[in-house]
Design a protein around this motif. Sequence first.
Motif, PDB file in Angstrom:
ATOM      1  N   ASP A 127       0.893  -1.153   0.024  1.00 45.65           N
ATOM      2  CA  ASP A 127       0.016  -0.084  -0.009  1.00 45.65           C
ATOM      3  C   ASP A 127       0.749   1.400   0.022  1.00 45.65           C
ATOM      4  N   CYS A 128       1.765   1.423  -0.866  1.00 47.82           N
ATOM      5  CA  CYS A 128       2.672   2.786  -1.078  1.00 47.82           C
ATOM      6  C   CYS A 128       2.032   3.700  -1.847  1.00 47.82           C
ATOM      7  N   ASP A 129       0.650   3.825  -2.012  1.00 44.63           N
ATOM      8  CA  ASP A 129      -0.055   4.617  -2.916  1.00 44.63           C
ATOM      9  C   ASP A 129       0.296   6.189  -2.574  1.00 44.63           C
ATOM     10  N   ASP A 130       0.654   6.581  -1.604  1.00 45.07           N
ATOM     11  CA  ASP A 130       1.079   7.976  -1.277  1.00 45.07           C
ATOM     12  C   ASP A 130       2.637   8.158  -1.088  1.00 45.07           C
ATOM     13  N   ASN A 131       3.428   6.924  -1.372  1.00 44.11           N
ATOM     14  CA  ASN A 131       4.644   7.020  -0.937  1.00 44.11           C
ATOM     15  C   ASN A 131       5.322   6.150  -2.259  1.00 44.11           C
ATOM     16  N   ILE A 132       5.125   6.638  -3.461  1.00 43.81           N
ATOM     17  CA  ILE A 132       5.555   5.711  -4.642  1.00 43.81           C
ATOM     18  C   ILE A 132       7.240   5.873  -4.471  1.00 43.81           C
ATOM     19  N   ASP A 133       7.701   7.201  -4.557  1.00 43.34           N
ATOM     20  CA  ASP A 133       9.059   7.731  -4.644  1.00 43.34           C
ATOM     21  C   ASP A 133       9.846   6.795  -3.526  1.00 43.34           C
ATOM     22  N   GLU A 134       9.286   6.959  -2.339  1.00 46.14           N
ATOM     23  CA  GLU A 134       9.906   6.351  -1.097  1.00 46.14           C
ATOM     24  C   GLU A 134      10.074   4.568  -1.345  1.00 46.14           C
ATOM     25  N   ALA A 135       8.944   4.215  -2.094  1.00 44.24           N
ATOM     26  CA  ALA A 135       9.088   2.847  -2.365  1.00 44.24           C
ATOM     27  C   ALA A 135       9.958   2.571  -3.415  1.00 44.24           C
ATOM     28  N   LEU A 136       9.938   3.405  -4.267  1.00 43.80           N
ATOM     29  CA  LEU A 136      10.878   3.297  -5.578  1.00 43.80           C
ATOM     30  C   LEU A 136      12.596   3.336  -5.151  1.00 43.80           C
ATOM     31  N   GLU A 137      12.635   4.234  -4.222  1.00 44.33           N
ATOM     32  CA  GLU A 137      14.137   4.639  -3.740  1.00 44.33           C
ATOM     33  C   GLU A 137      14.667   3.641  -2.620  1.00 44.33           C
ATOM     34  N   GLY A 138      13.540   2.903  -1.708  1.00 44.38           N
ATOM     35  CA  GLY A 138      13.945   2.299  -0.676  1.00 44.38           C
ATOM     36  C   GLY A 138      13.762   0.955  -0.729  1.00 44.38           C
ATOM     37  N   ALA A 139      12.304   0.594  -0.670  1.00 42.96           N
ATOM     38  CA  ALA A 139      11.890  -0.484  -0.508  1.00 42.96           C
ATOM     39  C   ALA A 139      12.130  -1.879  -1.639  1.00 42.96           C
ATOM     40  N   LEU A 140      12.159  -1.194  -2.688  1.00 44.37           N
ATOM     41  CA  LEU A 140      12.256  -2.104  -3.837  1.00 44.37           C
ATOM     42  C   LEU A 140      13.584  -2.596  -4.141  1.00 44.37           C
ATOM     43  N   PRO A 141      14.642  -1.657  -3.925  1.00 42.30           N
ATOM     44  CA  PRO A 141      16.004  -1.815  -4.270  1.00 42.30           C
ATOM     45  C   PRO A 141      16.195  -3.037  -3.270  1.00 42.30           C
ATOM     46  N   ALA A 142      16.006  -2.483  -1.995  1.00 47.07           N
ATOM     47  CA  ALA A 142      16.308  -3.579  -0.882  1.00 47.07           C
ATOM     48  C   ALA A 142      15.859  -4.871  -1.146  1.00 47.07           C
ATOM     49  N   LEU A 143      14.415  -4.824  -1.340  1.00 46.61           N
ATOM     50  CA  LEU A 143      13.765  -6.260  -1.937  1.00 46.61           C
ATOM     51  C   LEU A 143      14.546  -7.057  -2.922  1.00 46.61           C
ATOM     52  N   ALA A 144      15.097  -6.237  -3.979  1.00 45.85           N
ATOM     53  CA  ALA A 144      15.520  -6.743  -5.135  1.00 45.85           C
ATOM     54  C   ALA A 144      16.966  -7.229  -4.767  1.00 45.85           C
ATOM     55  N   ASP A 145      17.631  -6.617  -3.884  1.00 45.70           N
ATOM     56  CA  ASP A 145      19.073  -7.281  -3.080  1.00 45.70           C
ATOM     57  C   ASP A 145      18.629  -8.659  -2.413  1.00 45.70           C
ATOM     58  N   LEU A 146      17.693  -8.580  -1.872  1.00 43.43           N
ATOM     59  CA  LEU A 146      17.386  -9.925  -1.024  1.00 43.43           C
ATOM     60  C   LEU A 146      17.076 -11.019  -1.834  1.00 43.43           C
ATOM     61  N   LYS A 147      16.399 -10.649  -3.312  1.00 45.75           N
ATOM     62  CA  LYS A 147      16.007 -11.396  -4.199  1.00 45.75           C
ATOM     63  C   LYS A 147      17.230 -11.859  -4.754  1.00 45.75           C
ATOM     64  N   SER A 148      18.351 -11.159  -5.059  1.00 43.25           N
ATOM     65  CA  SER A 148      19.642 -11.679  -5.643  1.00 43.25           C
ATOM     66  C   SER A 148      20.408 -12.525  -4.630  1.00 43.25           C
TER      67      SER A 148
END
Length: 312
Positions: A127-148
Amino acid sequence: MNPPVKPVGLGFGLLGTTNAAPISDAEAERMMAAAWDMGIRRFDTAPLYGGGLSEERLGRLLRGLPRADYMLSSKVGRYRDYAAAVSNPMDNPGDWRDYSRDATLRAIETSLSRLGTNRLDIAFVHDCDDNIDEALEGALPALADLKSQGVVGAIGCGSNVAATHLALLHHSDLDVLMVAGRFTLLDQTAAKDLFPMCLSRGIDVELAAPFNSGILATGADHPSTRFDYQQPGVEIRARVRKIEAACAAQGVSLKRAALHYSAAHPAVTRLVLGLTEPTGLASNLEDLRHIPPADLWRNLDELGIPAPTKGI
């Protein structure tokens, strides 16, 4: 016996504290055992649900089951105090959001501990509806690292807002979306732009909340029915009565029509249903084994509900 038209998973939000009747441990064990016996192998939770209580309880239910035999997901970004009382599941007093890298890494570590596992098959940004930039800059790169690293198998977004999914897809590569309540008999907002993009990019879509929190299963007049987690208003109730009448004219229950509508779009790879009594789950699976007549969609089209595969 015919299989359901689409695979089915279960969401375990009700194992946290909610504004619905609580589920005891004994009831949860009975529900889980029945779901497993019915072939359900996809389970979803989040730290938001009960502030970690759902994850803890689901972890206990999964204990002893072969880890390779089921698919497990949790989420990051939305949080609640442990076992907090809930008056509004959509925006409860005291809830908070944090889509930073550090918070995401901590959340995954904590979720793995609660669930008693060393990996998640899917991790969703929640539910990052009002936090798109924060999710793109923080959460998603972190999850991509965990995926790797193999800690997370796939990454995605879980949201009730189709525009949120679209915004993330314009700037990131996601594997799967959990789209809640946005392709149903009452709301088709995911169909216009989001689902075509998912089809073109090969992104899986898990369609959660096909009953829009209950009203498309219970009908408009059940005293405890909900629409998007709240008591439905007069207009929604009237709309559902018309839909139910159109379904009845074809000898189809509202619940069966709702399930098949959400499952029919080719972008939808799985339905995710809420935890329920074994008889209710068995009824849902039975409904999904029986295709409604094509005339049903024509009847509903007259109410302004486009056929689920219209224009595809």
